[in-house]
Design an enzyme around this catalytic site. Structure first.
Site, PDB file in Angstrom:
ATOM      1  N   GLY A   8       0.747-100.825  84.309  1.00  0.00           N
ATOM      2  CA  GLY A   8      -0.710-100.754  84.390  1.00  0.00           C
ATOM      3  C   GLY A   8      -1.153-100.031  85.657  1.00  0.00           C
ATOM      4  O   GLY A   8      -0.540-100.200  86.710  1.00  0.00           O
ATOM      5  N   ARG A  13       0.085 -89.807  97.637  1.00  0.00           N
ATOM      6  CA  ARG A  13      -0.264 -88.903  98.737  1.00  0.00           C
ATOM      7  C   ARG A  13       0.675 -89.107  99.933  1.00  0.00           C
ATOM      8  O   ARG A  13       1.180 -88.145 100.516  1.00  0.00           O
ATOM      9  CB  ARG A  13      -1.711 -89.162  99.159  1.00  0.00           C
ATOM     10  CG  ARG A  13      -2.167 -88.494 100.440  1.00  0.00           C
ATOM     11  CD  ARG A  13      -3.591 -88.934 100.769  1.00  0.00           C
ATOM     12  NE  ARG A  13      -4.094 -88.372 102.012  1.00  0.00           N
ATOM     13  CZ  ARG A  13      -4.012 -88.969 103.194  1.00  0.00           C
ATOM     14  NH1 ARG A  13      -3.416 -90.145 103.308  1.00  0.00           N
ATOM     15  NH2 ARG A  13      -4.509 -88.386 104.267  1.00  0.00           N
ATOM     16  N   VAL A  67       4.242 -87.815  99.209  1.00  0.00           N
ATOM     17  CA  VAL A  67       4.327 -86.347  99.173  1.00  0.00           C
ATOM     18  C   VAL A  67       4.213 -85.762 100.580  1.00  0.00           C
ATOM     19  O   VAL A  67       4.997 -84.892 100.972  1.00  0.00           O
ATOM     20  CB  VAL A  67       3.225 -85.762  98.262  1.00  0.00           C
ATOM     21  CG1 VAL A  67       3.151 -84.244  98.401  1.00  0.00           C
ATOM     22  CG2 VAL A  67       3.488 -86.149  96.809  1.00  0.00           C
ATOM     23  N   ARG A  81       3.591 -97.267  79.551  1.00  0.00           N
ATOM     24  CA  ARG A  81       4.627 -98.263  79.339  1.00  0.00           C
ATOM     25  C   ARG A  81       5.720 -97.566  78.535  1.00  0.00           C
ATOM     26  O   ARG A  81       5.463 -96.635  77.793  1.00  0.00           O
ATOM     27  CB  ARG A  81       4.083 -99.480  78.584  1.00  0.00           C
ATOM     28  CG  ARG A  81       2.781-100.004  79.197  1.00  0.00           C
ATOM     29  CD  ARG A  81       2.534-101.469  78.992  1.00  0.00           C
ATOM     30  NE  ARG A  81       1.258-101.830  79.623  1.00  0.00           N
ATOM     31  CZ  ARG A  81       1.162-102.545  80.739  1.00  0.00           C
ATOM     32  NH1 ARG A  81       2.222-102.996  81.352  1.00  0.00           N
ATOM     33  NH2 ARG A  81      -0.027-102.818  81.271  1.00  0.00           N
ATOM     34  N   CYS A  82       6.946 -97.974  78.694  1.00  0.00           N
ATOM     35  CA  CYS A  82       8.037 -97.261  78.030  1.00  0.00           C
ATOM     36  C   CYS A  82       9.106 -98.270  77.637  1.00  0.00           C
ATOM     37  O   CYS A  82      10.089 -98.476  78.338  1.00  0.00           O
ATOM     38  CB  CYS A  82       8.585 -96.185  78.973  1.00  0.00           C
ATOM     39  SG  CYS A  82       9.949 -95.227  78.295  1.00  0.00           S
ATOM     40  N   THR A  95       0.481-103.539  91.560  1.00  0.00           N
ATOM     41  CA  THR A  95      -0.077-104.174  90.366  1.00  0.00           C
ATOM     42  C   THR A  95      -1.229-105.057  90.809  1.00  0.00           C
ATOM     43  O   THR A  95      -1.132-105.738  91.826  1.00  0.00           O
ATOM     44  CB  THR A  95       0.956-105.022  89.598  1.00  0.00           C
ATOM     45  OG1 THR A  95       0.255-106.022  88.844  1.00  0.00           O
ATOM     46  CG2 THR A  95       1.923-105.742  90.529  1.00  0.00           C
ATOM     47  N   ASP A 149      -2.145-107.713  89.739  1.00  0.00           N
ATOM     48  CA  ASP A 149      -1.890-109.147  89.562  1.00  0.00           C
ATOM     49  C   ASP A 149      -1.269-109.826  90.774  1.00  0.00           C
ATOM     50  O   ASP A 149      -1.257-111.049  90.860  1.00  0.00           O
ATOM     51  CB  ASP A 149      -0.977-109.367  88.350  1.00  0.00           C
ATOM     52  CG  ASP A 149      -1.650-108.997  87.047  1.00  0.00           C
ATOM     53  OD1 ASP A 149      -2.841-109.309  86.900  1.00  0.00           O
ATOM     54  OD2 ASP A 149      -0.999-108.377  86.191  1.00  0.00           O
ATOM     55  N   ASP A 182       1.763-110.322  91.432  1.00  0.00           N
ATOM     56  CA  ASP A 182       2.685-111.316  90.856  1.00  0.00           C
ATOM     57  C   ASP A 182       4.157-110.975  91.082  1.00  0.00           C
ATOM     58  O   ASP A 182       5.029-111.492  90.385  1.00  0.00           O
ATOM     59  CB  ASP A 182       2.402-111.472  89.357  1.00  0.00           C
ATOM     60  CG  ASP A 182       2.604-110.162  88.605  1.00  0.00           C
ATOM     61  OD1 ASP A 182       2.832-109.112  89.255  1.00  0.00           O
ATOM     62  OD2 ASP A 182       2.529-110.169  87.362  1.00  0.00           O
ATOM     63  N   ARG A 217     -23.526-115.161  88.913  1.00  0.00           N
ATOM     64  CA  ARG A 217     -24.145-116.281  89.613  1.00  0.00           C
ATOM     65  C   ARG A 217     -25.676-116.185  89.598  1.00  0.00           C
ATOM     66  O   ARG A 217     -26.368-117.204  89.500  1.00  0.00           O
ATOM     67  CB  ARG A 217     -23.671-116.275  91.067  1.00  0.00           C
ATOM     68  CG  ARG A 217     -24.258-117.374  91.925  1.00  0.00           C
ATOM     69  CD  ARG A 217     -24.318-116.953  93.380  1.00  0.00           C
ATOM     70  NE  ARG A 217     -23.012-116.850  93.989  1.00  0.00           N
ATOM     71  CZ  ARG A 217     -22.463-117.803  94.733  1.00  0.00           C
ATOM     72  NH1 ARG A 217     -23.117-118.922  94.928  1.00  0.00           N
ATOM     73  NH2 ARG A 217     -21.304-117.619  95.294  1.00  0.00           N
ATOM     74  N   GLY A 256      -4.391-112.066  84.385  1.00  0.00           N
ATOM     75  CA  GLY A 256      -3.307-112.906  84.885  1.00  0.00           C
ATOM     76  C   GLY A 256      -2.618-113.652  83.768  1.00  0.00           C
ATOM     77  O   GLY A 256      -2.937-114.804  83.525  1.00  0.00           O
ATOM     78  N   ARG A 257      -1.670-112.994  83.098  1.00  0.00           N
ATOM     79  CA  ARG A 257      -0.993-113.660  81.969  1.00  0.00           C
ATOM     80  C   ARG A 257      -0.068-114.739  82.472  1.00  0.00           C
ATOM     81  O   ARG A 257      -0.056-115.837  81.958  1.00  0.00           O
ATOM     82  CB  ARG A 257      -0.185-112.631  81.177  1.00  0.00           C
ATOM     83  CG  ARG A 257      -1.110-111.869  80.295  1.00  0.00           C
ATOM     84  CD  ARG A 257      -0.618-111.469  78.953  1.00  0.00           C
ATOM     85  NE  ARG A 257      -1.680-110.575  78.484  1.00  0.00           N
ATOM     86  CZ  ARG A 257      -1.577-109.265  78.417  1.00  0.00           C
ATOM     87  NH1 ARG A 257      -0.423-108.678  78.676  1.00  0.00           N
ATOM     88  NH2 ARG A 257      -2.602-108.529  78.049  1.00  0.00           N
ATOM     89  N   GLY A 291     -16.835-119.373  95.509  1.00  0.00           N
ATOM     90  CA  GLY A 291     -17.416-120.708  95.520  1.00  0.00           C
ATOM     91  C   GLY A 291     -17.487-121.310  94.129  1.00  0.00           C
ATOM     92  O   GLY A 291     -18.390-122.097  93.839  1.00  0.00           O
ATOM     93  N   ARG A 296     -21.884-120.530  78.820  1.00  0.00           N
ATOM     94  CA  ARG A 296     -21.760-119.108  78.543  1.00  0.00           C
ATOM     95  C   ARG A 296     -20.375-118.623  78.977  1.00  0.00           C
ATOM     96  O   ARG A 296     -19.806-119.174  79.932  1.00  0.00           O
ATOM     97  CB  ARG A 296     -22.805-118.305  79.332  1.00  0.00           C
ATOM     98  CG  ARG A 296     -24.217-118.544  78.892  1.00  0.00           C
ATOM     99  CD  ARG A 296     -24.508-117.775  77.603  1.00  0.00           C
ATOM    100  NE  ARG A 296     -25.917-117.866  77.229  1.00  0.00           N
ATOM    101  CZ  ARG A 296     -26.460-118.884  76.561  1.00  0.00           C
ATOM    102  NH1 ARG A 296     -25.725-119.912  76.204  1.00  0.00           N
ATOM    103  NH2 ARG A 296     -27.737-118.859  76.237  1.00  0.00           N
TER     104      ARG A 296
END
Lengths: 319, 319, 319, 319
Positions: A11, A21, A24, A72-73, A125, A127, A129, A154, A170-171, A185, A243
C-alpha cells in the site's frame, strides 16, 4: 561504478517519495547509479526500470503516493517469478535493491536475498505494524488525517448531541485507532490486539451520558469490529441514535507531515550508508528513538506490541 | 482531599490545552481538586486561580494557545514576589503545582520549591530547546506550520525561479530551522549552534544554479542571522534577486498535531502519577523515546545538543 | 489546424495551472494546437515555447504556482521587444494568445493586439484588483491562507492578551485586507481606498479593551500603512504592547481552493469558446456572478471599487 | 426594547456560528435583546432559550457546528406543537425569529408566521440546494473538504493505477458532486438532476484507459447512485479493480472557509437590517452575486437548477 535499485511495494504511504529522493541523491553522491523500479516486484519481473538522476526526484519530497508506483504481487512467492526478477537485475548489473514497504515487501526482499541479491528494507506503511520498529513512514500523516476527520465529525456530534462510531484502518494492528483515540479525546478505541467486551463500551457511553456529556466518539480499528456492527450493538443497548463513518481510503494519501518527511529522508540516506558498509538482508528500524538495523528474519517473524496503557489513558481522560 | 494546581507560562505552544485537560481529568480521577492558575506566575501572585472541573476542560484538546493564558513574569525572580505566590497557594491549601512551559518556567518552579511548594514541570515550547528531553510540546505543530509555509513559498520560488531566505524562530536553538530544512528540501539551514561561513552558503547556491536548479530556499534561525542580512550577502555575492520571508508569529499558534496532543496527554497524565509517587522538583522529559523524569537542576543547567549530522544530510539531499 | 498559445505573467496565483489545463484540453478538443509559452512575455521574446499535449497538463489542477513560469517584463513596453515576440508567434503560425495574469499582463496583451495578434485575457492575481470583474483567480486561496494565519495568530493574541497588527498584500487594493478582516473577526481593516484616521483605530481598540476584550487584531493592507508604523502609533497612544506580523510571500502560493479551481477551469474553457466565436482584445470577467467579457481598453483604464459597507460591518461585528 | 431570537435548524453547516455572531452583535448594536434558542424548533417548544450578550459569541466565528445546537423536529408540523413554541416566544416578548437552516427550516419559520410571529430565513446547508439563492452557508467549506479528500484519494489512485468511485452528499441535489468533479479533475460526476446512462460512464473510463490514463475518479452524489452499485457496474463491464469511498459525515464539519464566514456575517447583519425595515416572511438569498430577499413561499415551492453545462466541462477537461 556500482549499480543499485529502489522500489516501493504494498500500500502507498505518504513519505515514500521523500525516501526515494534520499536514496537517489545520496546514492548519486556516493557514486552509484540508482535505478528506479516501477510497480514494485511486479515491475521487476517485467523489466520495468530506468536510471534515476538527481533532477528526476526534484519537487517530490512533499508529495503523497509514490512516483515509482506500487503493486501487490502475489506471484512473487513463486520461485520462477523471483528468477525472472533476478534476471532483470543481473542484466542491469544491479547487485543491491532497497525495498520501501511493509513486512510483505520485506518477504519479497528476502526472496531476492536467497538468489544472491543484496537487499535493505525501509519500513513504510501507514499502519505502523512492523515489529521492532517504533516508526514506519506514513503513520504520522495518516494519524493526522484521521484526526482532522475526527475534528470535523466532532462538530456534528456536538451540534446534534450524537454518538459516532468511526472506523479507521488496521486489520491486525490497532496503532491508528489507539493513538487517534488518545489525540482526539475519543471515549474509547477498539483495537484487534485487546478486544474489549462491548458491555464495557456500552457502560462507558452510558456513564458519559449520565454525567452530562451528550456526544461520544468511539474509534474502531477495522480488524476489531466494523463500525456498522459496533453501532448496532450500542444503539440496541442504549436506545440512542448512533451514526457511523468509515474513513477508508482518505487515510492513505496526502502531503506527508514533517515527521514522515524527516524519517523518510533519514531512512533513505542511511540505507545508502549501509550499502557502503556492505550490510544487507536487514531492515532499518527506529529503536529507542534512534535509527538502527535489524535482520529481516527477526523483523518478519517478530510480533509488534501495542502499548495498552494508552487504552487506560483514553478511558481516564475522556470523562 | 488533596489540592493541586496547574499553570502555563512563557510563550504559548500548541498542545498546552491538551496537557491542562489531562492534568485536570487524571487529577480528578485520582481524587484531587485541581486549580487552574491564570496568566502563569504573574496570576499566581495576584490570586488569579479557580477550581477546574472535568467539564471545564472539555472541547479544548484540539485548540491552540492556552485557556489558562500565559505571561512572562520577570518580577518572579524577586523573593518577595515569590512569597506572594506562595501565600496564595497556602491560602488554597495547594501543595503541588504542575508548571507547563519552557526552561524559564522551570526556574519559576524551582523558586516555588525553595519555599516548600512541590512542583513538576511539563516541557512545552515550540523551540524544542530544553536540555535532556527529545521533545517539547508544540514543536511538531510549529514544524508542520513552517513546512506548510515553505511549501507555499516554494510555489512562488519555482514559478519565478528565485532564491528565498526564510527566517524561522529560534534565538538560541536551531531545532526548527534544522528539521524544517531537512523536511522541505531546502538548500541549507543556518543554525545558531553551528554557524556556517556565508561563503559556504554562497558556494552551495551558486553550484545549485550551475547544475540547473533555478530556485533555492535557505532557512535561517533568527538567532543565527536575520533574513535581511543573509539576503544582502547572497545577492551582493551572486548578483541575483533574493526574496525574504520572516514567518514570525504564525509559528506559534494553531491546532496541535497528533504528536503534540499525544505527548501533551501523556505528560499531563504522568505528572499526576508522579504526584501519587510523591516525586517533585523534576521535569518530565522524553529520553530514548520514553517518558522519564529529570531533576530541575540538571534540566536548567544542562545543554541541549543539536544533531549536526542533519546539516550534512540537508546538504547532500538538496543537490 | 489552428495554433494558439497560452502564457502566465505577473505574480503567480494559485489556480493558474488549472486555467492552463483547461485551455490546453479544451483547445485540443476543439482541434487546436496549443503552445505553452514559458516565462511570460519575456519567454515569448526569446522563443521559449513548446506544444502542450493533453497529458502535459495532467496532475496539475491542484498545484499552486504555474508550470509555465512567470516573469515580470518591463522591456515589453518597448516596440522592438514586442516585435521580437510577434516574430516568434509568426514563426510558429500562432494567431491567438491567451494571457493569464493581472492588468499589467493585459497591457502586454494589448501590445500584441496592436501588432495584429489576437489576445484574450484571463484575470489571475491574488489581489482581486482588476476593474469590472468580481473575481480574479488566486484571490480565494490567498484569502483562506491569510485566514489560517490569522487563526493561528489569534491563539497567541488570546493566550497573551495582546494586540496584533497583521500586514497583508495589497499595494493599491484593500480587497484582501477587507475580506480577511470580516472573516477573521478583526477589530479593523485599514485599506488604501479608504484610509481611516488612526485616531479612529486607537479609539476602537481602546474601547475594546474597556469592554473587557483583552486582545485585538488589526489588519493593514501594505498600501495603507505598514504594520511597523501602525504598531508604533497604537502603542504610543495606548501604552500597550503591540506585536506585528507581515505575512509576506506565504500569501501567494499553495494548493488552490475549490473556488479558484472552478473559476480557473471555467475561464480557461470559455477563453477557447471565445476563440471559436472569433472574439479577441477582451478579458474575461465575472459580473453579477456570471462569466462575461469586457474590452481590454475598459478593463485597463477602469477603476476597481471597494465595498466600503464591509468596513462598517467589520466595526459593528467586532465589539 | 425589542426582543428577537435566533435558532439553527436541520443539519449543521460550517458558518452557522459566524451567522449567529453577526445576528447577536448587530442586533445588540441596534438596541435589541437577542435570545438564542437551543436545539432549533424542538428547543423552542421546550422553552430552551436564553439571552445572548456580545461576549457570548466571541471566539466562535471560526468554529464549525453550531453553539445553539441543532435538531430535526418532525413534530413541528403539528399545530399544537407550533402553539407551544409560540407560547414560549410570547412569554419572552419575542416578536421576530431569525431561522438559520435549509428549506425544511424555512417551513418551520412559515408555521410561526401563521401564528403571528415574524421570521427571517438565512440559508445554511452544505448542499446548496435552496431555490433562488446561488449560495448557502456551508457549501464552500464542504466543497473544499471533499476536494481535500479527493486529492488524497488521487495519490493512491495514481500510485496503484486504479479507478475510484467516491460518494458525496446530495440526496436530491448534485451541487457538491458537480463542483467537486470540476475542481478535482474527475472523469465524471453523477448527479440526481441529470442521471447519465452508465454506458456513457463506462465508455468514458474505457476511453481514458485506452488513451493511457491509468487511474480514474468518478464522483457520485448519494441521490444519483451509490458508490457500491456504481463500482459493481463498472468493474463488471470493464473487468478492472474498482475501489470505493463514501465520504460521509466528514463533509459536514470543520472550520468554515473565508467564503462561508463572509456570507454568514453578511447574512446575519442583513437579517437585522430587515427587521429594522419591518420586513419578514422572507429568506435572504444571493442573486447575481448580491444579497437580496425572497418570500418564503417562493423559496419553498421553487426549484433549484443545476448548471448542466458544468457536466460537459468536466467531461471535456478530463481527457
Amino acid at each position: 561504478m556500482k549499480n543499485i535499485a529502489v522500489l516501493t511495494s504494498g500500500g502507498d504511504a505518504p513519505g515514500m517519495n521523500a525516501a526515494i529522493r534520499a536514496v537517489v541523491r545520496k546514492g548519486n553522491k556516493e557514486g552509484f547509479n540508482v535505478y528506479g523500479i516501477s510497480h514494485g516486484f511486479l515491475g521487476l519481473t517485467k523489466g520495468d526500470l530506468k536510471k534515476l538522476e538527481v533532477r528526476d526526484v526534484g519537487d517530490i519530497i512533499h508529495r503523497g503516493g509514490t512516483i515509482l508506483y506500487s503493486a501487490r504481487c502475489e506471484e512473487f512467492k513463486e520461485v520462477h517469478v523471483q528468477q525472472k526478477a533476478v534476471a532483470t537485475l543481473r542484466e542491469y548489473n544491479i547487485d543491491t535493491v532497497i525495498v520501501i514497504g511493509g513486512d510483505g515487501s520485506f518477504r519479497g526482499a528476502q526472496a531476492l536475498e536467497r538468489h544472491g541479491i543484496k537487499t535493505i528494507g525501509i519500513p513504510a506503511t501507514i499502519d505502523n505494524d512492523i515489529p521492532f520498529t517504533e516508526y514506519t513512514i506514513g503513520f504520522d500523516t495518516s494519524l493526522n488525517t484521521i484526526l482532522e476527520a475526527l475534528d470535523r465529525i466532532r462538530d456534528t456530534a456536538t451540534s446534534h448531541e450524537r454518538t459516532f462510531i468511526v472506523e479507521v484502518m488496521g486489520r491486525e494492528s490497532g496503532q491508528l485507532a489507539l493513538y487517534s483515540g488518545l489525540a482526539s479525546g475519543a471515549e474509547v478505541s477498539l483495537v484487534p490486539e485487546a478486544i474489549e467486551e462491548m458491555s464495557t463500551v456500552i457502560h462507558k457511553i452510558d456513564e458519559s451520558i449520565r454525567l452530562g456529556k451528550k456526544h461520544s466518539i468511539v474509534i474502531v480499528a477495522e480488524g476489531a469490529i466494523s463500525a456498522a456492527e459496533c453501532s448496532k450493538i450500542i444503539s440496541d443497548a442504549l436506545h440512542i441514535e448512533v451514526r457511523t463513518s468509515v474513513l477508508g481510503h482518505i487515510q492513505r494519501g496526502g502531503k506527508p507531515t514533517a515527521r514522515d518527511r524527516i524519517y523518510a529522508s533519514r531512512f533513505g540516506s542511511t540505507a545508502v550508508d549501509l550499502i557502503l558498509e556492505e550490510k544487507h538482508d536487514v531492515a532499518l528500524i527506529v529503536n529507542e528513538g534512534k535509527i538502527k538495523m535489524k535482520d529481516f528474519d527477526e523483523v518478519i517473524t517478530g510480533k509488534k506490541n501495542l502499548d495498552t496503557s494508552i487504552l487506560k489513558m483514553i478511558d481516564e481522560l475522556s470523562i
